[in-house]
Design a protein around this motif. Structure first.
Motif, PDB file in Angstrom:
ATOM      1  N   LEU A 163      71.822  52.003  33.837  1.00 11.47           N
ATOM      2  CA  LEU A 163      70.894  52.932  34.398  1.00 11.47           C
ATOM      3  C   LEU A 163      69.908  52.401  35.265  1.00 11.47           C
ATOM      4  N   VAL A 164      69.648  53.163  36.455  1.00  7.55           N
ATOM      5  CA  VAL A 164      68.629  52.904  37.424  1.00  7.55           C
ATOM      6  C   VAL A 164      67.853  54.034  37.635  1.00  7.55           C
ATOM      7  N   ASN A 165      66.397  53.965  37.683  1.00 10.76           N
ATOM      8  CA  ASN A 165      65.509  54.968  37.825  1.00 10.76           C
ATOM      9  C   ASN A 165      64.698  54.646  39.251  1.00 10.76           C
ATOM     10  N   VAL A 166      64.629  55.699  39.970  1.00 10.64           N
ATOM     11  CA  VAL A 166      63.645  55.572  41.302  1.00 10.64           C
ATOM     12  C   VAL A 166      62.650  56.619  41.325  1.00 10.64           C
ATOM     13  N   SER A 167      61.413  56.242  41.694  1.00  7.28           N
ATOM     14  CA  SER A 167      60.283  57.168  42.211  1.00  7.28           C
ATOM     15  C   SER A 167      60.178  57.108  43.531  1.00  7.28           C
ATOM     16  N   VAL A 168      60.339  57.977  44.335  1.00  8.73           N
ATOM     17  CA  VAL A 168      59.852  58.084  45.840  1.00  8.73           C
ATOM     18  C   VAL A 168      58.218  58.843  45.768  1.00  8.73           C
ATOM     19  N   PHE A 169      57.469  57.954  46.208  1.00  9.35           N
ATOM     20  CA  PHE A 169      55.940  58.590  46.092  1.00  9.35           C
ATOM     21  C   PHE A 169      55.660  59.134  47.496  1.00  9.35           C
ATOM     22  N   ALA A 170      55.782  58.345  48.600  1.00  6.40           N
ATOM     23  CA  ALA A 170      55.334  58.802  49.839  1.00  6.40           C
ATOM     24  C   ALA A 170      56.106  57.901  51.106  1.00  6.40           C
ATOM     25  N   VAL A 171      55.865  58.279  52.400  1.00  2.00           N
ATOM     26  CA  VAL A 171      56.225  57.634  53.692  1.00  2.00           C
ATOM     27  C   VAL A 171      54.701  57.469  54.447  1.00  2.00           C
ATOM     28  N   ALA A 172      54.854  56.535  55.373  1.00  3.00           N
ATOM     29  CA  ALA A 172      53.761  56.321  56.255  1.00  3.00           C
ATOM     30  C   ALA A 172      54.091  55.718  57.236  1.00  3.00           C
ATOM     31  N   GLY A 173      53.344  55.570  58.650  1.00  7.82           N
ATOM     32  CA  GLY A 173      53.466  55.056  59.682  1.00  7.82           C
ATOM     33  C   GLY A 173      54.738  55.161  60.476  1.00  7.82           C
ATOM     34  N   LEU A 174      55.585  56.613  60.326  1.00  6.51           N
ATOM     35  CA  LEU A 174      56.876  56.751  61.079  1.00  6.51           C
ATOM     36  C   LEU A 174      56.372  57.340  62.402  1.00  6.51           C
ATOM     37  N   TYR A 194      62.662  62.813  55.665  1.00  7.33           N
ATOM     38  CA  TYR A 194      63.025  62.920  54.185  1.00  7.33           C
ATOM     39  C   TYR A 194      63.791  61.297  53.894  1.00  7.33           C
ATOM     40  N   VAL A 195      63.822  61.260  52.389  1.00 11.89           N
ATOM     41  CA  VAL A 195      64.342  60.038  52.036  1.00 11.89           C
ATOM     42  C   VAL A 195      65.309  60.160  51.300  1.00 11.89           C
ATOM     43  N   GLU A 196      66.448  59.361  51.440  1.00 12.48           N
ATOM     44  CA  GLU A 196      67.646  59.252  50.692  1.00 12.48           C
ATOM     45  C   GLU A 196      67.877  58.071  49.816  1.00 12.48           C
ATOM     46  N   VAL A 197      68.200  57.994  48.739  1.00  7.35           N
ATOM     47  CA  VAL A 197      68.279  57.179  47.709  1.00  7.35           C
ATOM     48  C   VAL A 197      69.990  56.970  47.235  1.00  7.35           C
ATOM     49  N   ASP A 198      70.436  55.702  47.774  1.00 10.30           N
ATOM     50  CA  ASP A 198      71.971  55.542  47.585  1.00 10.30           C
ATOM     51  C   ASP A 198      72.002  54.333  46.496  1.00 10.30           C
ATOM     52  N   CYS A 199      72.479  54.644  45.278  1.00  8.57           N
ATOM     53  CA  CYS A 199      72.498  53.699  44.096  1.00  8.57           C
ATOM     54  C   CYS A 199      73.606  54.034  43.075  1.00  8.57           C
ATOM     55  N   LEU A 200      74.574  53.185  42.622  1.00  8.95           N
ATOM     56  CA  LEU A 200      75.632  52.967  41.728  1.00  8.95           C
ATOM     57  C   LEU A 200      76.698  54.254  42.316  1.00  8.95           C
TER      58      LEU A 200
END
Length: 592
Positions: free
Chosen positions: A6-17, A30-36
């Motif tokens: 199991l892998v858990n990911v929490s994406v909270f925020a981005v800055a300085g873009l 927007y954020v993309e999470v690539d896992c397993l």
């Protein structure tokens, strides 16, 4: 099938873009999470160089431990250019799951991380705030992935789009470093059969920190490159693995084929540079892709280092030749005592073959052992000791010696899966030379793997009691001990098997057909099969007479394996037309 990770990911925020190119306007991030092997994305926020998401994603997959620890979680930030879905990558950060798993609580706590572009990994492109956890079966999974970080409770009532992002309170851009991997040469790489011919066109690909660079392609299986791969990165590096892969380029008439791979650890390189070192490759016998690797398939000479720098670069350049690793005269000590088979059928003829590819230029072949109860024993010094078969050889440093390959060739009486007209390689063990690079002459039991019908889901095919030592001839090694005169004695081995709970499902109906297999040297015990059950109760008492060394220190461990034989039986019938084999549910060793 492996276990569920199991892998858990929490994406909270981005800055300085910033918007790529001329920098006009604001990005739509927007954020993309690539896992397993799975990708999940957040919502798109219009016109924001900093914004919050507070998205939680969970990834799970049945896989082997090696596949899990060798995997990555890639968190990428994109700018959506228009409503048609055209996107531009603003940057990414890669996390090695192995490094995440070895953090306290298997968790990377909530923090800001620099995102970079693979084309220019030495330059930060903004920040992403996240937390990430990686968990194996039996681990405690926390309810929150914040890792104890403070939460601005007043901000919770604000809209996601309008909330003011609390920017990093510290400099998230860490010190810049330069990784240098020197690729020197390879020897005896595997030849690849193509459409028109059999050849080897090797190149080396280095993957790290989101980048991928490759050397020139050579045209033989003993290539020389002398090229340096350089990659910028910042510390701490969450992408901990530097993957070095030797590939065959099939050109227009064929595809790329992996010839071997090496994984380097950035944390290890931070402590000490890697001097020129040979890495050994192994492949499946006779090209069988479903078998565990067992045959020598070449070796690669490389070195690696890292250093702090103000202006790191991403490039590959011609490099210098390596200084060959130092060698000295070597000595190998080998004694064979007993071999046992994990099978009720015993061979009528067998021998053991020992190899140390590229170091000892000989295949060391034993004599025929004598039957002793349900096993086979070598008797007499001339049969036990194999030292006289070892030719003179040059010994490099332990890490450059590769692995001993210990094979048992056997001929069984009956025809079919096990039988045959001549002895065939039945089981084997691979022992790193560095493990026996000492003068410990105490006999040790080696767990043997199946060659023909084995694979990752077979726990053991047999056991071999032997002494194996390797070392330099100077300074003079200690006195060679005489072969042990083992006194064999018959014992009654009794096992009481009660029940198992919460076994993994192994068939499409969500159930299993388990049995318990117990091996203690030459003793083989099997319970009855309980069909369609994941909480079986056997309540059986099994016993067998077993011949063991009278010396307690020479007795093997007890190997207890849970199997689902019905599943593999159905598979074998479909694939091989046979009814033998089993699928492993789990196993453990118990000392006598």
């Amino acid at each position: 099938m492996g276990s569920e990770y199991l892998v858990n990911v929490s994406v909270f925020a981005v800055a300085g873009l910033k918007v790529p190119g001329d920098g006009a306007g604001m990005p739509n991030p927007y954020v993309e999470v690539d896992c397993l092997g799975e990708k999940k994305t957040t919502q798109v926020i219009s016109g924001a160089s900093a914004c919050t998401f507070n998205n939680f994603y969970s990834f799970s997959r049945h896989m082997s431990e090696d596949d899990f620890t060798g995997g990555d979680a890639v968190i990428a930030v994109y700018h959506q250019k228009n409503s048609f879905g055209f996107k531009v990558k603003l940057g990414q950060v890669t996390f090695s799951l192995e490094k995440v798993y070895h953090q306290d609580g298997h968790l990377v706590a909530k923090d800001w991380f620099v995102i970079v572009l693979p084309d220019d990994p030495g330059k930060g492109c903004g920040y992403v705030e996240l937390s990430l956890g990686a968990y194996a079966p039996g681990d405690i999974v926390p309810q929150s992935l914040s890792g104890g970080a403070d939460v601005d409770e007043a901000a919770e009532v604000q809209s996601i789009k309008t909330r003011v992002v609390k920017l990093p309170t510290k400099d998230a851009a860490k010190s810049l470093f330069q990784l240098t991997v020197c690729i020197y040469q390879a020897e005896e790489l595997a030849m690849i059969k193509g459409v028109l011919s059999t050849n080897c066109n090797p190149f080396v690909q280095v993957d790290f920190n989101g980048t991928s660079q490759r050397t020139q392609t050579q045209r033989n299986n003993n290539p020389t490159w002398n090229e340096e791969v350089q990659v910028p990165f910042s510390m701490p590096a969450w992408d901990n693995s530097v993957n070095v892969t030797v590939m065959h380029d099939g050109g227009l008439t064929g595809s790329k084929v992996e010839l071997g791979d090496v994984t380097l650890d950035i944390d290890d390189l931070a402590n000490e540079a890697l001097e020129p070192t040979w890495y050994y490759f192994y492949k499946a016998p006779d090209g069988k892709k479903d078998e565990e690797k067992s045959e020598f398939a070449g070796r690669l000479l490389l070195s690696a280092s890292m250093e702090r720098t103000e202006k790191p670069i991403l490039t590959i350049n011609p490099g210098s030749m390596a200084n060959p690793p130092k060698v000295t005269a070597g000595v190998a000590w080998i004694d064979l005592y007993m071999v046992c088979f994990d099978s009720t059928e015993q061979p009528e003829w067998l021998h053991v073959q020992i190899e140390l590819p590229r170091i000892i230029d000989a295949e060391l072949i034993s004599t025929q052992p004598e039957p002793e109860g349900h096993g086979f024993v070598w008797k007499g010094k001339e049969n036990i000791r194999m030292d006289h078969m070892v030719p003179t050889f040059s010994l490099p440093a332990p890490e450059n010696c590769g692995e001993f390959i210990i094979s048992v060739f056997a001929k069984f009486k009956k025809t079919g899966l096990l039988g045959g007209k001549k002895p065939e390689r039945h089981m084997y063990a691979r022992v790193p030379a560095s493990e026996v690079y000492k003068w410990d002459q105490t006999p040790k039991w080696r767990d043997m793997r199946m060659v023909v019908h084995g694979g990752d889901d077979v726990g053991s095919a047999g056991f071999l009691l032997m002494t194996l030592c390797l070392g330099p001839d100077s300074p003079k090694p200690p006195a060679r001990a005489k072969p042990l005169k083992i006194k064999w004695k018959d014992y009654c081995f009794r096992a009481k098997i009660y029940q198992a709970v919460n076994l993994p499902a192994k068939d499409e109906e969500g159930s299993s057909d388990p049995l318990v297999a117990i091996n203690f040297g030459p003793a083989i015990l099997r319970t009855q099969i309980i069909t369609q059950c994941i909480n079986p109760s056997w309540n059986q008492i099994l016993e067998e007479t077993v011949r063991l060394p009278d010396d307690v220190t020479l007795r093997p461990d007890i190997l207890i394996t849970l199997l689902d034989p019905m599943l593999r039986r159905r598979r074998r019938k479909l694939i091989h037309g046979s009814s033998e084999g089993s699928s492993e549910l789990g196993w453990f060793n118990e000392s006598f």
